[in-house]
Scaffold this motif. Structure first.
Motif, short mmCIF file in Angstrom:
data_model
loop_
_atom_site.label_atom_id
_atom_site.label_comp_id
_atom_site.label_asym_id
_atom_site.label_seq_id
_atom_site.Cartn_x
_atom_site.Cartn_y
_atom_site.Cartn_z
N ASP A 1 -37.82 8.70 22.01
CA ASP A 1 -38.21 7.86 20.88
C ASP A 1 -39.08 6.69 21.31
O ASP A 1 -39.87 6.18 20.55
CB ASP A 1 -36.97 7.23 20.22
CG ASP A 1 -36.38 8.17 19.19
OD1 ASP A 1 -35.31 7.83 18.67
OD2 ASP A 1 -36.98 9.20 18.93
N ASN B 1 -33.79 15.79 17.68
CA ASN B 1 -33.48 14.45 18.12
C ASN B 1 -33.15 13.61 16.91
O ASN B 1 -33.74 13.78 15.86
CB ASN B 1 -34.67 13.85 18.87
CG ASN B 1 -34.25 12.64 19.67
OD1 ASN B 1 -33.07 12.33 19.76
ND2 ASN B 1 -35.22 11.98 20.25
N SER B 2 -32.19 12.74 17.05
CA SER B 2 -31.91 11.82 15.96
C SER B 2 -31.16 10.65 16.58
O SER B 2 -30.85 10.66 17.77
CB SER B 2 -31.05 12.48 14.90
OG SER B 2 -29.79 12.81 15.42
N ARG B 3 -30.91 9.61 15.79
CA ARG B 3 -30.17 8.48 16.33
C ARG B 3 -28.78 8.39 15.73
O ARG B 3 -27.95 7.66 16.19
CB ARG B 3 -30.93 7.19 16.03
CG ARG B 3 -32.21 7.10 16.81
CD ARG B 3 -32.79 5.73 16.72
NE ARG B 3 -32.18 4.84 17.68
CZ ARG B 3 -32.71 4.55 18.87
NH1 ARG B 3 -33.84 5.11 19.23
NH2 ARG B 3 -32.11 3.74 19.68
N LYS C 1 -30.90 12.61 21.97
CA LYS C 1 -31.50 13.49 22.97
C LYS C 1 -31.48 12.82 24.34
O LYS C 1 -31.26 13.47 25.36
CB LYS C 1 -32.95 13.78 22.58
CG LYS C 1 -33.61 14.78 23.48
CD LYS C 1 -34.60 15.58 22.74
CE LYS C 1 -35.02 16.76 23.58
NZ LYS C 1 -36.14 17.44 22.98
N ASP D 1 -36.54 7.14 26.97
CA ASP D 1 -36.09 7.72 25.70
C ASP D 1 -37.27 8.39 24.99
O ASP D 1 -38.32 7.78 24.86
CB ASP D 1 -35.53 6.58 24.83
CG ASP D 1 -34.72 7.09 23.67
OD1 ASP D 1 -35.06 8.16 23.12
OD2 ASP D 1 -33.75 6.41 23.31
N ARG E 1 -28.19 1.19 23.63
CA ARG E 1 -28.31 2.22 22.61
C ARG E 1 -29.50 3.11 22.93
O ARG E 1 -30.53 2.63 23.36
CB ARG E 1 -28.56 1.58 21.25
CG ARG E 1 -27.45 0.73 20.76
CD ARG E 1 -26.39 1.57 20.12
NE ARG E 1 -25.37 0.76 19.54
CZ ARG E 1 -25.31 0.54 18.24
NH1 ARG E 1 -26.16 1.08 17.43
NH2 ARG E 1 -24.35 -0.23 17.78
N CYS E 2 -29.35 4.41 22.67
CA CYS E 2 -30.49 5.30 22.88
C CYS E 2 -30.40 6.42 21.85
O CYS E 2 -29.46 6.48 21.09
CB CYS E 2 -30.47 5.86 24.30
SG CYS E 2 -29.02 6.83 24.66
N SER E 3 -31.41 7.30 21.84
CA SER E 3 -31.34 8.41 20.90
C SER E 3 -30.38 9.47 21.44
O SER E 3 -30.01 9.45 22.61
CB SER E 3 -32.73 9.01 20.69
OG SER E 3 -33.17 9.61 21.88
N TYR F 1 -25.12 9.73 14.96
CA TYR F 1 -24.21 10.68 15.59
C TYR F 1 -23.34 11.35 14.53
O TYR F 1 -22.77 10.69 13.68
CB TYR F 1 -23.34 9.93 16.60
CG TYR F 1 -22.32 10.80 17.26
CD1 TYR F 1 -20.98 10.51 17.16
CD2 TYR F 1 -22.70 11.93 17.97
CE1 TYR F 1 -20.03 11.31 17.76
CE2 TYR F 1 -21.76 12.73 18.56
CZ TYR F 1 -20.43 12.43 18.46
OH TYR F 1 -19.51 13.22 19.05
N GLY G 1 -25.12 8.50 21.57
CA GLY G 1 -26.28 7.62 21.67
C GLY G 1 -25.97 6.27 22.26
O GLY G 1 -26.70 5.32 22.04
N GLU H 1 -34.49 2.73 27.85
CA GLU H 1 -35.30 2.65 26.62
C GLU H 1 -36.69 3.22 26.83
O GLU H 1 -37.28 3.79 25.91
CB GLU H 1 -35.42 1.19 26.17
CG GLU H 1 -34.18 0.68 25.47
CD GLU H 1 -34.19 -0.82 25.33
OE1 GLU H 1 -35.27 -1.43 25.44
OE2 GLU H 1 -33.11 -1.39 25.10
#
Lengths: 231, 220
Positions: free
Chosen positions: A213, A58-60, A158, A211, A154-156, A62, A188, A208
């Motif tokens: 995160d 997972n990351s934010r 994943k 998510d 906005r989201c992560s 791209y 994302g 959110e």
């Protein structure tokens, strides 16, 4: 059956028709068989017959990859092309004619600040990514193009993959409460639209909350959250 | 260690370098300072340098010849709103945490002791200013928001930044345009800021103490 790997670790994956998914890279040495290393930190997963291997992480941020659908925002115009921000290190280039049925006389009317749903057609680590607003095989819009109105959440990364999964619970659950439109980008960003502003805020709060995160709420948690909102 | 400028031979030098790279967010472009970046650089300068948070005279080694030059660099990794408060907090805590090598001056000879020979020495600070930002919205019935998120900052009509220390001393009040406010409102906001500054001070002191408790090395 899943193990945690760090970037740079060698992965022992053998198969006749080996397919490497995101996070794995094959390095080839002269004279011997290439070996496979991981480029991301995450869980190493493989398909049942060991032919497909990939890393779940997972990351934010791209990193553009070819043939992925993304939501972008137009930031500038350079000649006939548009510069679009897709959240990657470089702004992406979108040709003014890369739309269904576009000719030199008949162009789509985009402005700086328009939101688009596009497909990454070219992505290399040293070049600026390029986008197209039509499907690769059919050359028709198929949902790509300008998105009018609505709101960008906005989201992560994943979370955006979960939202694109047809078996995930969130969007059908929200859709059963009120009509909504959503366009999920693998970068994302999710564009959502509904008639009532409170519905749009509810969708954004639920995304959110679910998510990974931001808490990773499950279905019953989301139902409770919706109960506390005034919709 | 550098030679001080002739007009101030007894004080050390502090320079602050902060540039928001596109790593923080895709909105920032390299080379071209955005409005936010300019505001941040100016506020950092006022809050950390001009408010005399660090005792510059203690940075002097030999009057007119050698002084310490401290260089603070702020890298913004991710912009989730209110970069200014975060950068000020990071800068102040960095100065409080930093340890410089100990220097011995005998006559004209200056000996700098390596940290492995003699324990390094903390910087002498006059006070610890914290910056707190409030966001005001165009709809006057909405109360101001402390520490706005990215979305709140974008939608705000004006920002009021107050820098003060835990001893209720105001260092900087910055309000560049935005929503008109009456004096009572600003005083109310400063009161809230004092409470928050005291809380922040406590948190910072506790964490620094914990960190140093873990750094004791005994030399056999």
């Amino acid at each position: 059956m899943s193990e945690l790997v760090l970037p740079g670790e060698q992965i022992h994956a053998q198969h006749v028709n080996l397919k490497l998914g995101p996070g794995l890279l094959q390095l080839s040495n002269v004279g011997q068989d290439g070996f496979i290393i991981s480029t991301r930190a995450g869980e190493l997963k493989h398909s049942a017959n060991n032919s497909k291997w990939w890393i779940e992480s997972n990351s934010r941020r791209y990193i553009p990859a070819s043939q992925e659908s993304v939501v972008g925002v137009v930031i500038a115009r350079s000649g006939e092309n548009w510069r679009v921000d897709i959240g990657s290190a470089h702004a992406a280039n979108l040709d003014g004619l890369a739309f269904e049925g576009a000719t030199k006389r008949n162009r789509p009317n985009l402005k700086v600040g328009s939101v688009l749903y596009a497909r990454v057609s070219l992505a290399h680590k040293d070049m600026e990514p390029e986008l197209e607003c039509f499907d690769a095989q059919t050359r028709k819009a198929e949902g790509f193009g300008e998105l009018k109105g609505g709101f960008l959440v906005r989201c992560s990364l994943k979370m955006s993959r979960l939202l694109l999964d047809p078996t995930h619970f969130l969007l059908p659950l929200l859709g059963s409460r009120f009509p909504l439109e959503a366009a999920t980008g693998l970068n994302g960003r999710v564009w959502v639209n509904a008639k009532d502003t409170r519905h749009i805020i509810a969708i954004s709060r639920c995304i959110e909350a679910v998510d990974p995160d931001g808490g990773g709420l499950d279905e019953s948690g989301v139902k409770k959250l919706l109960g506390t909102m005034d919709i | 260690m550098v030679k001080p400028p002739p007009e101030r031979p007894l004080e050390g030098l502090i320079t602050i370098h902060s540039e928001i790279s596109p790593m923080a967010s895709t909105e920032y472009e390299p080379g071209r300072p955005s409005d936010e970046e300019v505001t941040m650089t100016r506020m950092l300068d006022k809050v950390i340098r001009r408010s005399d948070a660090v005792d510059k005279e203690s940075l002097c080694i030999q009057a007119g010849q050698r002084v310490w030059h401290l260089r603070l660099t702020i890298h913004c990794l991710a912009d989730a709103g209110n970069l200014l408060d975060c950068a000020c907090l990071a800068g102040i805590v960095a100065f409080k945490h930093f340890r410089r090598p100990e220097v011995e001056v005998v006559g004209d000879e200056v000996t700098i002791h390596h940290p492995s020979e003699r324990a390094p020495v903390p910087l002498s600070m006059h006070h610890t200013p914290f910056c707190l930002t409030f966001a005001y919205f165009p709809d006057t019935s909405t109360p101001p928001v402390l520490d706005p998120t990215h979305l709140e900052q974008r939608l705000s009509a004006g920002l009021l930044s107050v820098a003060l220390n835990a001893q209720r001393e105001l260092c900087v009040v910055q309000k560049a345009g935005g929503v008109p406010l009456d004096p009572d409102e600003i005083l109310r906001v400063v009161d809230v800021a004092v409470i928050k500054a005291k809380e922040l001070d406590k948190i910072v002191e506790e964490r620094l103490k914990e960190d140093f408790a873990g750094r004791n090395i005994e030399v056999q």
